[in-house]
Each structure stands twice: as C-alpha cells, then as structure tokens.
Write an enzyme that holds these catalytic residues in place. Structure first.
Site, PDB file in Angstrom:
ATOM      1  N   HIS A 325      -2.117  -0.496   7.545  1.00 26.26           N
ATOM      2  CA  HIS A 325      -3.038  -0.182   6.843  1.00 26.26           C
ATOM      3  C   HIS A 325      -4.324  -1.271   6.712  1.00 26.26           C
ATOM      4  O   HIS A 325      -4.341  -2.052   7.653  1.00 26.26           O
ATOM      5  CB  HIS A 325      -2.785  -0.571   5.146  1.00 26.26           C
ATOM      6  CG  HIS A 325      -2.140  -1.805   4.897  1.00 26.26           C
ATOM      7  ND1 HIS A 325      -2.697  -2.764   4.870  1.00 26.26           N
ATOM      8  CD2 HIS A 325      -0.678  -2.306   4.814  1.00 26.26           C
ATOM      9  CE1 HIS A 325      -2.037  -3.845   4.454  1.00 26.26           C
ATOM     10  NE2 HIS A 325      -0.691  -3.293   4.622  1.00 26.26           N
ATOM     11  N   CYS A 343       3.918  -5.525   6.701  1.00 24.79           N
ATOM     12  CA  CYS A 343       3.172  -4.541   7.258  1.00 24.79           C
ATOM     13  C   CYS A 343       2.090  -4.708   8.378  1.00 24.79           C
ATOM     14  O   CYS A 343       2.066  -5.956   8.890  1.00 24.79           O
ATOM     15  CB  CYS A 343       2.115  -3.840   5.870  1.00 24.79           C
ATOM     16  SG  CYS A 343       2.997  -3.265   4.593  1.00 24.79           S
TER      17      CYS A 343
END
Length: 399
Positions: A325, A343
């Site tokens: 992301h 992440c």
C-alpha cells in the site's frame, strides 16, 4: 446428527402389457373351445414388468435410481424428472433389462419415472426423497466471469464440515482450454472451515479459460455436514502474465510483465526481528481494497506499536493483515530500510501505479532476509509455498 432414515427396501412394480398378451386374454373370454389355445399363448408370452428402486414419500436420498425390466423384452427409454425442472440422465444396460441413473437423488425432491419397453405403452412411477436434516453450502473463488492473475487457485470454502472428502472431490470437475495439469488439495481455511483448492502444477498460462462444475446436488458431506442440494458452477479467464517481486534485502518492488520490468519502486517492508516483520514466500494478491482503515489491534500490535491510519491503494496479500500500500509517512525508509508494521509500503505515486496495474491473482514473490517465516498455506493463498509432490498428496483421491 439425525441421519436420513433408510426405509425398508421396496420396489414399485408396474405391469406393461404387450399386445400379444392382450389378444390372448380376449380369446379366452369369447371362445370356449379356444380357451386352452389362448391360455397356452398367454403362457408363452409372459407379462413385462418394470420395477423402480425407489418408492413412496420417504425414499432414501443420495442413491442412484434403477429401473429393472422382468418378464422378457427390452427397455426402449427411461426418463427421470424432478419437480424443479431437473433431469437425472442414465444408461440402459447392454441386455436392455435395466437402466441406472448417472447421478444420485437429492433430498426433499419429488421425481417422476417414465419407462417404456419395446411393444408396450409407457408407464409412470412417482417417489419423493426425505428432506435433508442439514443443508451444506459453499463459497467459490474466483467469481464467475472474472479475469484473474496467473497464480490464483480455484478455492472452495464449505460452511459445514466435510467428512466425505473423497466423495465430494470426485464431484468437482475442472476443465481448462489447454489441458492444464493440476490437483485438488484439502486444508483447514484461516476461518477454521474445510477448504479445497485446485492449483496448477505451475502458474497458469495467460489466456487460459477455466470452468468449474461442482456437481454436488445429492451428495452427503458426512457426519455433521449435511447434504448438498444444488450444483455450483463458475468460469474465469487468466489475464496478463504478471509477477510482482519483492526484495527484502534491496528494498525494491518490481512489477514484471511478460518477462519485462514495467515498474521498479523503492519500498520499505516489515521491521525484522519480531511480529512486525513481513512474511516471505509466494503469496497471491487476494483483493484490491482501495482506501481502508488499518488498526494495529486487528493484527495483535499494541502499546508503542499501535496505529490507526487511513491507508490508500491497499492490496491484500494475507488474511493476517499483510498488504502492499501507500505509506507516505514512511518515506525516509523507502529503498534503504525495512521499517513498517509488516506491510510493503511505497510512495503515493508508486503505490498508485502498482495498484492500477496489478490483477487479483497476481503472485507477489517475497524473498530476502529478516522475515518472520514463510506464509502459511491457508493464510490467504499460500498454495505455491508447497512443493508439487506435497500438494498432490493433499488430494483426498490420491493413490
């Protein structure tokens, strides 16, 4: 679980009278002297009888329908239809004296059997199967008429336990446009439910068309699971040949299409040495979720590790919360240090470019040091982290 009661075995017998028999009966009634001749003719021409293996209002479900002819002659045709518009197809035996349906009966369904023997009028018989005490359903991915990446398996999650795995698996028929080699494999889904996936031996070839027919109507999933009362189908097409390579050591994410690098972005992955590290291995893009709220408590991080952020261009890789992301707050670490909560973070512009280009089902191949281990088989689609031989061994029909 209360099982469907097996009724006492009964055969419904229906007489199909041929013309020779009827003629003999007429002679007996009208001619005193011809009585003995008519009786002899009747004796030489036996009545034809048809028996159906199911009868009544509480017939056992999950059994094939069998029609049997006795007394001479051969079956011309047999049809078995239900009140929902379905048909049980079948085949007449080589000697013409029996017919057996290719599939079994479904619970709570009424059927009409129509059978015709050579030289006789057709006859009908009706029966109804007992209702299921529990109905089993399932969820299939990918969805119907979708286009997916080269790593997406066919994945089925069952809402109730599946004890009869081999019987269920043999009713799952997958066809491809290019005879792709693959196998079913069973596991416990991340949700705790039974799951079976069909994985190719290697990544799908771009352009492959796939159809799944789950012919489960009338199949018993076993103790605690209940019956399937419908069939399922889905079809999808493999899109562009794309792989995303994530290098934890060099802090780079590369999007490769048809062997050519089309995007090379600096990134920062999970902080090594604990729960904040990233997973390594071959994972699969599960969904493109856009802007979402990410909260640390959902992945077990609290205290100084806690966060609550609105995150753009979110691409889910695991059920446990690993995404790729946009992470503009982490820009000082892009390309040089892994410093996230697990992440794969990029700049807004790079994340947007990757988000716009990737397909659900694209593989993200994460390599390098500092991970917290290899993504588990059921944590999303970790199928590719299992060797081909080990994957085949997960089939309930393995030899």
């Amino acid at each position: 679980m209360t099982r469907i009661r097996r009724p006492h075995a009964r055969l419904r017998t229906v007489t199909l009278a041929g013309t020779a028999v009827l003629a003999a009966a007429a002679l007996t009634a009208c001619n005193g002297d011809g009585g003995s001749a008519a009786a002899a003719a009747a004796k030489e021409t036996p009545q034809t009888k048809v028996s159906v293996s199911a009868s009544g209002k509480q017939a056992k479900a999950g059994e094939p329908v069998k029609v049997t002819l006795t007394g001479g002659g051969k079956l011309d045709s047999v049809t078995v239809k239900d009140t929902k518009g379905g048909t049980l197809t079948g085949q007449i035996s080589a000697d013409g004296t029996s017919w057996t349906s290719a599939r079994t009966t479904s619970p709570g369904t009424s059927y009409t059997v129509e059978a015709k023997a050579a030289g006789a009028t057709a006859t009908k018989a009706d029966f109804t199967t007992q209702a299921a005490d529990k109905v089993s359903k399932l969820t299939i991915a990918p969805g119907k008429n979708t286009t997916i990446g080269i790593a997406h398996p066919v994945s089925i999650v069952f809402d109730n336990p599946v004890k009869n795995k081999a019987d269920v698996e043999k009713h799952l028929k997958l066809t491809t446009s290019n005879n792709t080699e693959g196998s079913w494999g069973w596991m416990t889904d991340y949700s705790g439910k039974d799951r079976v996936d069909w994985r190719p031996k290697d990544y799908w070839k771009s352009g492959t068309k796939i159809t799944l027919n789950a012919d489960l109507n009338g199949v018993d999933s076993g103790r605690g699971g209940g019956w399937f009362v419908r069939d399922y189908t889905t079809n999808f097409t493999v899109g562009k040949n794309q792989v995303v390579k994530v290098d934890l050591d060099n802090h780079r994410l590369k999007l490769i299409r048809d062997g050519e690098t089309v995007k090379d972005a600096p990134m920062s992955a999970g902080t090594p040495g604990g729960d904040k590290a990233s997973w390594r291995g071959k994972t699969v893009l599960m969904s493109k979720e856009g802007t979402i709220n990410m909260r640390s408590e959902t992945v077990g991080l609290t205290g100084s590790d806690s966060y609550d952020k609105m995150v753009d261009y979110s691409m889910r890789l695991t059920w446990s919360g690993m995404y790729a992301h946009a992470a503009p707050w982490n820009r000082a670490y892009f390309g040089n240090t892994n410093h996230s909560s697990g992440c794969i973070g990029m700049s807004d512009s790079d994340a947007k470019a990757v988000y716009d280009a990737v397909q659900i089902g694209d593989p993200f191949e994460v390599t390098g040091s500092g991970s917290k281990g290899t993504q588990a088989l059921n944590n999303g689609y970790g199928n590719w982290n299992v060797s081909w031989a080990d994957w085949q061994a997960k089939s309930a029909l393995k030899s």
